[in-house]
Structure formats: structure tokens, C-alpha cells
Write a protein that holds these residues in place. Structure first.
Motif, mmCIF file in Angstrom:
data_model
loop_
_atom_site.group_PDB
_atom_site.id
_atom_site.type_symbol
_atom_site.label_atom_id
_atom_site.label_comp_id
_atom_site.label_asym_id
_atom_site.label_seq_id
_atom_site.Cartn_x
_atom_site.Cartn_y
_atom_site.Cartn_z
ATOM 1 N N ALA A 270 33.934 14.770 -19.757
ATOM 2 C CA ALA A 270 34.873 13.659 -19.949
ATOM 3 C C ALA A 270 36.302 14.106 -19.640
ATOM 4 N N LEU A 271 36.640 15.337 -20.019
ATOM 5 C CA LEU A 271 37.994 15.846 -19.768
ATOM 6 C C LEU A 271 38.258 15.889 -18.260
ATOM 7 N N ARG A 272 37.294 16.451 -17.531
ATOM 8 C CA ARG A 272 37.475 16.574 -16.085
ATOM 9 C C ARG A 272 37.538 15.191 -15.430
ATOM 10 N N TYR A 273 36.623 14.312 -15.840
ATOM 11 C CA TYR A 273 36.541 12.986 -15.226
ATOM 12 C C TYR A 273 37.829 12.196 -15.461
ATOM 13 N N THR A 274 38.328 12.229 -16.698
ATOM 14 C CA THR A 274 39.490 11.386 -17.006
ATOM 15 C C THR A 274 40.766 11.912 -16.339
ATOM 16 N N LYS A 275 40.778 13.190 -15.994
ATOM 17 C CA LYS A 275 41.953 13.707 -15.286
ATOM 18 C C LYS A 275 41.921 13.309 -13.797
ATOM 19 N N GLN A 290 42.622 7.300 -24.335
ATOM 20 C CA GLN A 290 41.720 8.348 -23.838
ATOM 21 C C GLN A 290 42.093 9.694 -24.473
ATOM 22 N N GLN A 291 43.367 9.933 -24.621
ATOM 23 C CA GLN A 291 43.795 11.209 -25.217
ATOM 24 C C GLN A 291 43.352 11.306 -26.678
ATOM 25 N N LYS A 292 43.382 10.183 -27.365
ATOM 26 C CA LYS A 292 42.924 10.188 -28.766
ATOM 27 C C LYS A 292 41.455 10.636 -28.822
ATOM 28 N N LYS A 293 40.660 10.093 -27.920
ATOM 29 C CA LYS A 293 39.237 10.462 -27.917
ATOM 30 C C LYS A 293 39.071 11.953 -27.624
ATOM 31 N N LEU A 294 39.802 12.445 -26.610
ATOM 32 C CA LEU A 294 39.671 13.869 -26.250
ATOM 33 C C LEU A 294 40.171 14.770 -27.378
ATOM 34 N N ALA A 295 41.278 14.372 -28.002
ATOM 35 C CA ALA A 295 41.840 15.196 -29.082
ATOM 36 C C ALA A 295 40.875 15.243 -30.275
ATOM 37 N N ILE A 337 26.498 13.689 -31.372
ATOM 38 C CA ILE A 337 26.070 12.350 -30.921
ATOM 39 C C ILE A 337 27.285 11.420 -30.826
ATOM 40 N N GLU A 338 28.233 11.580 -31.722
ATOM 41 C CA GLU A 338 29.436 10.730 -31.654
ATOM 42 C C GLU A 338 30.271 11.080 -30.425
ATOM 43 N N ILE A 339 30.355 12.351 -30.119
ATOM 44 C CA ILE A 339 31.096 12.761 -28.920
ATOM 45 C C ILE A 339 30.386 12.251 -27.664
ATOM 46 N N ALA A 340 29.062 12.341 -27.658
ATOM 47 C CA ALA A 340 28.315 11.857 -26.489
ATOM 48 C C ALA A 340 28.550 10.359 -26.289
ATOM 49 N N ARG A 341 28.553 9.603 -27.375
ATOM 50 C CA ARG A 341 28.739 8.142 -27.255
ATOM 51 C C ARG A 341 30.144 7.816 -26.730
ATOM 52 N N GLU A 342 31.152 8.503 -27.235
ATOM 53 C CA GLU A 342 32.531 8.283 -26.772
ATOM 54 C C GLU A 342 32.674 8.714 -25.311
ATOM 55 N N ALA A 343 32.133 9.889 -24.995
ATOM 56 C CA ALA A 343 32.279 10.427 -23.643
ATOM 57 C C ALA A 343 31.616 9.503 -22.631
ATOM 58 N N HIS A 361 22.305 13.625 -22.599
ATOM 59 C CA HIS A 361 22.601 14.280 -23.880
ATOM 60 C C HIS A 361 22.565 13.259 -25.017
ATOM 61 N N MET A 362 23.177 12.097 -24.759
ATOM 62 C CA MET A 362 23.287 11.087 -25.818
ATOM 63 C C MET A 362 21.894 10.636 -26.283
#
Ligand code: TGC
Ligand code: FAD
Length: 394
Positions: A270-275, A290-295, A337-343, A361-362
Motif C-alpha cells: 500500500a505504501l508503494r502503491y499510494t506513492k 491515506q497518510q492516516k491509514k499508513l501511519a 486482518i484490519e491492515i489487509a482490509r484497509e490496504a 492475504h485478506m
């Protein structure tokens, strides 16, 4: 659908400083193997709902089968943190492949080592360590999942043998396993563990189809119809539910590490994609939402890494309690699982495709949050530990 694996592991708190050179060496060799052997094929096998059997040899070579079993039995003789890091790296590739390694190590080799006779150890452990034989673990039954104490599978004495009847459900690796570690009640109602070998008359392992989760892992039933098992296949050194639950401590510990791997892969993707992804004239990583999710992702991953590492230290010192293991399994799988859903959402439409690993993964994590004790069962274990009151019922 083969993709380039650009994975870079996040280490926000310099946790590498807590690892030994051996830990880092083990981790990098497994990481390289996953990049080389798992990433290029996993998506296709998952889409086809097929276990990539060709990975068995490599899993054995990287030491994924019995990492902490003593070397005299073919194991790796490593510590618990190395075991955790191996699980983390394999699950970074796929939870189903980690399942295969977890089952072989913690649910098949561990009970043979911890509860078996010297003859059983010598007969089975070296072949399991080398991957020549694969094993599975039969505890869950159609009517007894969270409550294994109620199991109906049973053994009755018959001279030098016992006669085994009953069935097990949802068993990872069952369709291709050479042996099964099976838990059954004896005539006194005590739970006993025994080793059942493929080819014994009356033993079959039908495959379970139609899973939307853990598709690259083979799942099946174990059916016992008057199977004649030699008494020497019974574990002499354990009786009662603490036998199978003792194995689960080890497997749940590995999952607490493994889930971090899946989470790191989702975060890194997700980090790579959003950049790189431009919308409204800017990379989407420049938007606050998006930054909130990554942080939040990197914060949760870092907390999970600390939890797993500390648990590993306690486990190395034989001080980790089953309740501490439950907390880490529950927290880290839920975090993943929460990170997978957000990502998945952060990748928009691309997030649902097999071009990226996130959806796989999700979906995998839906099994991981269910098996080895559900999310709620682990919460109840913590609740009982802090209150002293059993809320399971019964
Ligand atoms: P309870 O009365 O609490 O305990 C019975 C006996 O067991 C002892 N014990 C443990 N021993 C070692 N480790 C543990 N974690 C233990 N938990 C309990 C306990 O001290 C007692 O011993 P004793 O000597 O007094 O007899 O048992 P209960 O019937 O009330 O059940 C408790 C409960 C609900 C926590 C437990 O049964 C449970 O954990 N349920 C979840 C079932 C589960 O996790 N199944 C997993 C199946 S295997 C699997 O999912 C593999 S997936 C693999 C993959 O693909 O990666
Ligand atoms: P149930 O026990 O019926 O639970 C259903 C729901 O009720 C859950 O949400 C649960 O949390 C809740 N619940 C149950 N009791 C309570 C309570 N007292 N209070 C509040 N809520 C409660 N098993 C093996 O033995 N070996 C394996 O190799 C293996 N591999 C698996 C692979 C996969 C892909 C899957 C999905 C499962 C596997 N399992 C295996 C089985 C797994 O361990 C069980 O699915 C799990 O323990 C839950 O049991 P159950 O599915 O019967 O659900």
C-alpha cells in the motif's frame, strides 16, 4: 500473473538491534527463498485452489520443518525467535504455506518429540524434518470445534492394537499427509494422542472444496472406520486435553509472528502503491486520509513486533504462559486482518486483483483468525485469566 517482489521490511523501532546475527541470517535466507520460490507462483496456485507441493522440499531445506526440534532428530535446534521469524517470512508469502510449516512443526513434530516414545521420535522425526513424510493434526470434529473436550472420536483396546472410530474436520494438509496425529477418547474417557499412517485400512482423507480462504493450502477430513492402530503408535507421555492444547501453544506462538508477515506485505504494498498512484494531480499518499491509514498501520505493526519479540524471549526462557500466547495470537492476527482490509481499499480496484497480494492475504486471514482458537475464544481466555472466572459455559 507472476509478479516482481519488491518487498521491504518495515523496522520503525530498530528492532533488528534486538536480534542476533543468527536470527538475521535465518530471516534473510527465508525471505530470499520466499521471493524466489513463493511469490512467482503463489497467486496462480491460490486462484486454482491448489497446494504448491513442489515447495515442500524447499521448506525442508530452509529449516521450516521443526526449527526448534533438536538436531539429533533432524530438527534445526534453533531458538523460539528464529522459529517466529521463519513463520513471519513464510506468511509474508502466504498464510497457507505458513500453515503447512506450522502444522508439520508444531502440531506433528512437536507432539511426537514432547509426548512420544524414543522409538516414535526416531521413526518419524527425521523423515518429517526432511519433508519425506508430511503430517497433519486432527483435533476439530464436525460438532466440536471451540470445545474439543466434547470429541466423539474414540479408541477401544483390541489386543496389541486399538480400534479407532470417528471423524475430524477442517484438517490442514490432510489430503496429502502421510501420517496424522489424532486425538481420541479411550474407554475411560481420557483424551489420547496417536499416530495414524496413510494406508491403514478404514482411514480416508477426503478433501474439502469451495474455500474462499487459504486456497493454496489443502484442507480435508479424517475419517476412521474401525481403523486398527498398533498400541505402540499411542503417545505414552500425555493424557487429557492438555496434550493437544500444549501443541496449540506452539502453533499459536508461530501464528503471532506469521500474521506480522502478512501485515507487513500489505503495508509495504500500500505504501508503494499510494506513492505512485496519481489522482487529482497528486500521489494519493499526499492526502491526509491515506497518510492516516499508513501511519496507523506502521504503528500497529510495530506494537505487534514488540509483542512477538517479547513473547519469544519469554518462550526461550520457558516462561511464556498459554494466556500470553493467546493474547499475542489474537492481537496480531486481528491487527493483520484490519491492515489487509484497509490496504485493499487503498489500492482501489487494483486491490481486488491477483496482481497484488493484498486480497489473498485478506481472505487467508479469515481462516487464521478462526483456526487455532477463534478471536473470541482467545478473548475469553484473557478474560478468564484476569478475572479468574470461566465464561466459556459448561
Ligand atoms: P480446560 O478445562 O480449561 O483445560 C483442560 C486441560 O487442559 C489444560 N490447558 C492447557 N494446557 C496446555 N496449554 C493450554 N493452552 C491449555 N489450556 C488448557 C488445563 O490446564 C487442563 O489441564 P488438566 O490437567 O487440569 O486436565 O478446557 P476447556 O474444555 O474448558 O477448554 C478450554 C478452551 C476453550 C480454551 C480450549 O479448549 C480451546 O483453546 N479451544 C479452542 C480450540 C482450538 O484452538 N482448536 C484448534 C484446532 S487445531 C487448528 O486449528 C490447526 S490450524 C493449523 C494451521 O493450518 O496452521
Ligand atoms: P465453532 O466452535 O462452532 O464457533 C463458531 C462461533 O461461535 C465462533 O465465532 C466462536 O468464537 C463462537 N463461540 C464458540 N464458543 C463460544 C463461547 N463459549 N462463547 C462465545 N463464543 C463462542 N482443526 C484441526 O484440528 N486441525 C487443523 O489442521 C485445522 N485446520 C484448519 C484449517 C482451516 C482453513 C480452518 C478454517 C479451520 C481449521 N481447523 C483445524 C479447525 C479450527 O480450529 C476450528 O474451525 C476452530 O477451532 C473453530 O471451531 P468451529 O469452526 O467448529 O467453530
Amino acid at each position: 500473473m507472476s509478479r516482481t517482489d519488491l518487498f521491504q521490511s518495515p523496522d520503525y523501532y530498530q528492532l533488528d538491534e534486538l536480534l542476533t546475527e543468527e536470527h538475521k541470517l535465518v530471516r534473510s535466507s527465508v525471505r530470499e527463498w520466499v521471493k524466489r520460490e513463493v511469490t512467482p507462483v503463489i497467486e496462480e496456485f491460490a486462484q486454482r485452489a491448489e497446494f504448491p507441493k513442489q515447495l515442500i522440499r524447499g521448506l525442508a531445506e530452509i529449516g521450516a520443518f521443526g526449527p526448534y526440534i533438536p538436531q539429533q532428530y533432524g530438527g534445526g535446534g534453533m531458538d523460539q525467535i528464529s522459529y517466529g521469524l521463519i513463520m513471519q517470512e513464510i506468511e509474508r508469502g502466504d498464510s497457507g504455506i505458513r500453515s503447512t510449516a506450522s502444522v508439520q512443526s508444531s502440531l506433528v513434530m512437536y507432539p511426537i518429540f514432547a509426548y512420544g516414545s524414543e522409538e516414535q521420535r526416531k521413526r518419524y522425526l527425521p523423515k518429517l524434518a526432511s519433508g519425506e513424510w508430511m503430517g497433519c493434526f486432527g483435533l476439530t470434529e464436525p460438532d466440536f470445534g471451540s470445545n474439543p473436550a466434547g470429541m466423539l472420536t474414540n479408541i477401544k483396546a483390541d489386543g496389541n492394537h486399538v480400534i479407532l472410530n470417528g471423524s475430524k474436520m477442517w484438517i490442514s494438509n490432510a489430503p496429502f499427509a502421510d501420517i496424522a496425529v489424532v486425538w481420541a477418547k479411550d474407554e475411560q474417557g481420557s483424551i489420547r494422542g496417536l499416530i495414524v499412517e496413510r494406508g491403514m485400512e478404514g482411514f480416508s482423507t477426503p478433501e474439502t472444496h469451495g474455500k474462499w480462504s487459504l486456497r493454496a493450502s489443502a484442507t480435508g477430513e479424517l475419517v476412521f472406520d474401525n481403523v486398527k492402530v498398533p498400541k505402540e503408535n499411542i503417545f505414552p507421555n500425555v493424557k487429557g486435553l492438555k496434550g493437544p492444547l500444549g501443541c496449540l501453544n506452539s502453533a499459536r506462538y508461530g501464528i503471532a509472528w506469521g500474521a506480522i508477515g502478512a501485515a507487513m506485505d500489505c503495508y509495504d504494498t500500500a505504501l508503494r502503491y499510494t506513492k505512485e498512484r496519481i489522482q487529482f494531480g497528486k500521489p494519493i499518499a499526499s492526502f491526509q486520509l491515506q497518510q492516516k491509514k499508513l501511519a496507523e498501520m506502521i504503528t500497529e505493526i510495530t506494537k505487534a513486533q514488540l509483542l512477538a519479540w517479547r513473547l519469544g524471549v519469554l518462550k526461550n526462557e520457558n516462561r511464556a504462559t498459554p494466556q500470553q500466547i493467546s493474547m499475542a495470537k489474537r492481537n496480531n492476527v486481528n491487527m493483520a486482518i484490519e491492515i489487509a482490509r484497509e490496504a485493499r481499499q487503498m489500492l482501489g480496484g487494483m486491490g481486488i486483483t491477483g496482481e497484488y497480494p493484498i486480497m489473498r492475504h485478506m481472505m487467508n486471514l479469515e481462516s487464521v483468525i478462526t483456526y487455532e482458537g477463534t478471536h473470541d475464544i482467545h478473548l475469553l481466555i484473557t478474560g478468564m485469566d484476569v478475572t479468574g472466572i470461566n465464561a466459556f459455559g459448561g
